[in-house]
Design a protein around this motif. Structure first.
Motif: not given
Length: 174
Positions: A86-87, A89-91, A93-94, A103
Motif C-alpha cells: 500500500a505504501v 503503491t501510494s508513493l 502514484l504520487l 515521493a
C-alpha cells in the motif's frame, strides 16, 4: 522569518537536487551491504580467518537473526506485505502519476529495500532449511551480500538517471 526560509532551504523537497538525498542514498546502500541479514559482514571475514570461537559466534548470531526474521514473517508477514504494498503503491502514484518529486525519491529508495527484505527472508529460510554452518554458511552470506550490492548498483544507477532527468527537465522549464 529568516530562520524559516533557511530551514526550508536545508529541508528541500526537491530531492534530486539536494545533497542530503544523495548522502542518504549512499548511506542506505552502504548499510544494506554491510549488514547481511542483520549480521555485520566483517564478522564473516573474521570467522573465515580465525575460525573456532569466532565461527561459533557467527553461527549463533546468524541463527538468532534467521529465527527472528522467520518468526516475524510467520506471525505478521502478510500484514507487513499488505502495508508495504500500500505504501509503495501510494508513493508510486504520487511520484510518477502526480509528479511529486519527494515521493519519487522515497519510492526509488524504498522499493529496492523491499526487494532486499525479500532477499533476506529467502536467505534466512535457505540457511535454516539446509542447516548451513561453516564454509557453506559463509558462502551463502557472501552470495547474499553480492546480490544486495548488485541490486544497489542498479538502484543507484536508475536513481541517478532519473534524478538527472528531473534536474535537467526542471532547469529547462525553470
Amino acid at each position: 522569518m529568516d530562520w524559516f526560509s533557511t530551514l526550508l532551504e536545508v529541508i528541500d523537497l526537491r530531492s534530486f537536487s539536494n545533497l542530503w538525498f544523495w548522502i542518504a542514498l549512499a548511506v542506505l546502500w552502504s548499510t544494506a551491504s554491510h549488514w547481511v541479514i542483520g549480521v555485520p559482514y566483517d564478522m564473516v571475514h573474521r570467522a573465515a580467518r580465525n575460525g573456532g570461537q569466532t565461527q561459533q559466534d557467527l553461527e549463533d548470531l546468524v541463527r538468532i537473526y534467521c529465527n527472528r526474521i522467520l518468526y516475524i514473517a510467520g506471525v505478521s508477514g502478510l500484514w507487513i506485505l499488505g502495508f508495504g504494498c500500500a505504501v509503495m503503491t501510494s508513493l508510486l502514484l504520487l511520484g510518477f502519476v502526480y509528479g511529486v518529486e519527494f515521493a519519487q525519491a522515497v519510492f526509488l529508495m524504498g522499493f529496492p529495500m523491499c526487494i532486499v527484505g525479500l532477499m533476506s527472508l529467502n536467505t534466512a529460510r535457505i540457511i535454516q532449511d539446509r542447516d548451513l554452518e561453516g564454509a557453506d554458511l559463509r558462502s551463502r552470506l557472501f552470495r547474499h551480500r553480492f546480490q544486495v550490492q548488485i541490486l544497489g548498483m542498479i538502484s543507484i544507477f536508475v536513481t541517478s538517471l532519473w534524478g538527472m532527468y528531473q534536474n535537467l527537465n526542471l532547469s529547462a522549464w525553470g
